[in-house]
Design a protein around this motif. Structure first.
Motif, short mmCIF file in Angstrom:
data_model
loop_
_atom_site.label_atom_id
_atom_site.label_comp_id
_atom_site.label_asym_id
_atom_site.label_seq_id
_atom_site.Cartn_x
_atom_site.Cartn_y
_atom_site.Cartn_z
N GLN A 118 -8.47 -14.63 2.20
CA GLN A 118 -8.56 -13.39 3.17
C GLN A 118 -7.89 -11.84 2.41
N MET A 119 -7.00 -12.40 1.57
CA MET A 119 -6.36 -11.20 0.69
C MET A 119 -7.07 -10.37 0.06
N VAL A 120 -8.39 -10.99 -0.43
CA VAL A 120 -9.61 -10.14 -0.93
C VAL A 120 -9.79 -8.99 -0.23
N THR A 121 -10.09 -9.15 1.01
CA THR A 121 -10.48 -7.86 1.85
C THR A 121 -9.28 -7.16 2.15
N GLU A 122 -7.89 -7.51 2.05
CA GLU A 122 -7.02 -6.64 2.33
C GLU A 122 -6.57 -5.97 0.73
N GLN A 123 -6.91 -6.30 -0.19
CA GLN A 123 -6.55 -5.83 -1.57
C GLN A 123 -7.56 -4.51 -1.71
N GLU B 128 0.87 -1.47 -0.06
CA GLU B 128 0.21 -0.14 0.13
C GLU B 128 0.93 1.24 0.18
N ALA B 129 2.05 1.22 0.65
CA ALA B 129 2.88 2.44 0.73
C ALA B 129 3.35 2.65 -0.58
N ASP B 130 3.83 1.94 -1.31
CA ASP B 130 4.42 2.12 -2.83
C ASP B 130 3.32 2.43 -3.76
N LEU B 131 1.99 1.79 -3.42
CA LEU B 131 1.01 2.20 -4.17
C LEU B 131 0.70 3.77 -4.01
N ARG B 132 0.69 4.16 -2.75
CA ARG B 132 0.40 5.56 -2.74
C ARG B 132 1.30 6.59 -2.90
N LEU C 13 -6.87 -0.63 -1.75
CA LEU C 13 -7.27 0.29 -3.05
C LEU C 13 -8.03 1.38 -2.66
N SER C 14 -8.52 1.23 -1.39
CA SER C 14 -9.45 2.27 -0.90
C SER C 14 -8.72 3.23 0.06
N ASP C 15 -7.48 2.88 0.51
CA ASP C 15 -6.94 3.69 1.45
C ASP C 15 -5.64 4.52 0.78
N THR C 16 -5.52 4.45 -0.49
CA THR C 16 -4.50 5.09 -1.26
C THR C 16 -4.50 6.75 -1.23
N GLY C 17 -5.71 7.17 -0.85
CA GLY C 17 -5.70 8.55 -0.89
C GLY C 17 -6.23 9.03 -2.11
N ALA C 18 -6.50 8.38 -3.21
CA ALA C 18 -6.99 8.57 -4.49
C ALA C 18 -8.05 8.13 -4.75
N ASP C 19 -9.03 8.58 -5.47
CA ASP C 19 -10.23 7.97 -6.06
C ASP C 19 -10.06 6.98 -6.69
N VAL C 20 -9.88 5.56 -6.55
CA VAL C 20 -9.68 4.35 -7.29
C VAL C 20 -11.05 3.69 -7.54
N LYS C 21 -11.41 3.48 -8.69
CA LYS C 21 -12.45 2.90 -9.21
C LYS C 21 -12.18 1.49 -9.58
N ARG C 22 -12.92 0.59 -9.06
CA ARG C 22 -12.58 -0.79 -9.21
C ARG C 22 -13.32 -1.30 -10.39
#
Length: 477
Positions: free
Chosen positions: A343-348, A315-319, A352-361
């Motif tokens: 369980q990684m689905v929830t983490e993924q 997440e840090a690299d993605l941000r 994507l939701s906590d990057t600070g950008a409006d990421v549309k899935r």
């Protein structure tokens, strides 16, 4: 006082013996498993009343009970009577308590006016006497424990009864539905024909049953099928054009299980963006560091298009990457494929939701999967909401009613449909009329042909139609 012991293989049988011997008002003193059976010590309600009403000025003298856990002492022959009790009364009560097996095991404690039934005596207690309040507290404690145990046993029995009632209800509903649909085939054969077409097209039995039950009266089979197609087309949400993606731009992440075509779909979308805005307006990001060659596959597509591909691990690299690429018109993220049960689905989704950008899935749905699998995938990946879906492997699917069923019931917005591996030719904007016709077109060649006697059984198993909330939102007119 007459304390009786009852044993039985189960607690229910032991309680039944207590009721038969002492009546429904009996007091349970203890309940414990012993050598594979249940042992209950009980006391008649009359004996409890006699204990609760002591004779005035009565006090029984008895040696202090031992705290040692040695074998049971021999029964005491008699109790010493106080002068005010009289020799006859003291001898009689002492003999009764000395020969009683419970008192032989537990010991008798001298009290004033009441008998304390207890296997242990606190070290700090008085040497020779207990007060009446102590006996009342002990009896209240035993009564409270007995009531709690009775409630627990009753709750267990009620839970078992409710499960049996639910099973009986489900069985009766299935049988009644089977009988009802059997008679419907005879009265309204056009409904059976439409039902057969929908099931062969891949639609779920619950959706098929719901729509067939809502069919307007007086229509023949052809008109009824046309009405079904109109309703399905009205409830299938698709984008009118691709300007929402290509012109407006933004950050889009393609998600879904492994092997559904996320990387290929990402390359197809990238090619369409490059053709409209040029390579300098596009950025590609991959989070797939698990599969061998996954990063290289997208890098090859990026090299052909002239677009840089950025690789992130967490997440840090993605941000950081999204912050550096905030000036790009469109950013496409190719995520790692994760099973919907991982369980990684929830983490993924959280990443994507906590990057600070409006990421549309955008969720990629495999057209060759079953309705149950697709529904499970949608529930796992939906999270706070999906921007849309992309139907992949349309060219490999014998029927696509399963995908349309899930998209309609979950109110998803279909953006694209993928019909092959060519980039970017095999990616098309979703067309609802085409998809509905395609769902019924190849049924006769490849789908299962259901017999008339099989339809009532299938409808009997679709008993969730009345309680399925996703069906309540289907618009009929």
């Amino acid at each position: 006082m007459n304390v009786k012991k009852f044993t039985a293989p189960t607690a229910r049988e032991a309680l039944r013996k207590v009721r038969e011997a002492l009546g429904p008002d009996a007091v349970i003193l203890s309940n414990r498993p012993v050598d594979g059976v249940v042992e209950i010590l009980a006391l008649a309600s009359d004996d409890v009343a006699s204990i609760a009403s002591p004779a005035p000025n009565t006090e029984m003298a008895q040696p202090r009970p031992s705290l040692d856990m040695s074998p049971e002492p021999a029964p005491r022959p008699a109790m010493a009577a106080r002068p005010e009790m009289g020799p006859e009364m003291g001898t009689e009560m002492g003999t009764e308590m000395g020969t009683d097996p419970i008192f032989s095991k537990m010991g008798s404690v001298p009290i004033s006016g009441r008998t304390a039934i207890s296997g242990r005596v606190p070290v700090s207690a008085p040497a020779d006497t207990f007060r009446a309040a102590d006996m009342q507290a002990e009896m209240a404690k035993m009564m409270k424990a007995a009531i709690a145990q009775a409630k627990e046993s009753a709750n267990t029995e009620i839970s078992g009864m409710m499960q049996e009632l639910r099973a009986m209800r489900g069985m009766m509903e299935s049988q009644l539905a089977e009988i009802a649909w059997g008679s419907t085939q005879q009265r309204e054969p056009q409904k059976a024909a439409v039902l057969r077409e929908m099931l062969s097209a891949g639609f779920s039995a619950s959706l098929a049953r719901y729509l067939v039950e809502k069919l307007p009266a007086g229509k023949d089979a052809a008109a009824s099928l046309a009405w079904i197609k109109t309703v399905l087309s009205r409830n299938l949400q698709t984008i009118a054009n691709e300007d929402a993606i290509l012109d407006n731009g933004g950050v889009f992440a393609l998600v879904g299980p492994t092997g559904v075509g996320k990387t290929t779909s990402t390359a197809k979308l990238a090619a369409r963006v490059v053709m409209r805005h040029g390579p300098e307006k596009l950025a590609l990001i991959t989070t797939d560091a698990y599969r061998i060659g996954a990063h290289e596959q997208l890098r090859i597509y990026g090299k052909i298009l002239g677009v840089m591909v950025h690789s992130v691990k967490d997440e840090a690299d993605l941000r950081i990457a999204l912050k550096e690429l905030r000036n790009k018109h469109t950013v496409l993220i190719d995520t790692v494929g994760v099973s919907q049960r991982d369980q990684m689905v929830t983490e993924q989704v959280a990443m994507l939701s906590d990057t600070g950008a409006d990421v549309k899935r955008l969720l990629c749905l495999n057209a060759t999967s079953t309705t149950e699998t697709l529904s499970e995938v949608v529930r796992a990946y939906q999270g706070s909401g999906l921007a849309g879906v992309i139907m992949t492997k349309l060219d490999e699917a014998a029927s696509i009613g399963n995908v349309l069923d899930v998209v309609i019931r979950h109110k998803l917005n279909m953006f694209y449909m993928s019909t092959g591996q060519r980039v970017p030719e095999d990616l098309h904007v979703a067309d609802r009329e085409f998809l509905i016709e395609r769902a019924f077109k190849r049924v006769r060649d490849t789908a299962t042909d259901y017999q008339d006697d099989e339809l009532p059984l299938l409808m009997a198993q679709a008993g969730t139609a009345a309680t399925d909330r996703t069906l309540r939102e289907v618009q009929l007119g």
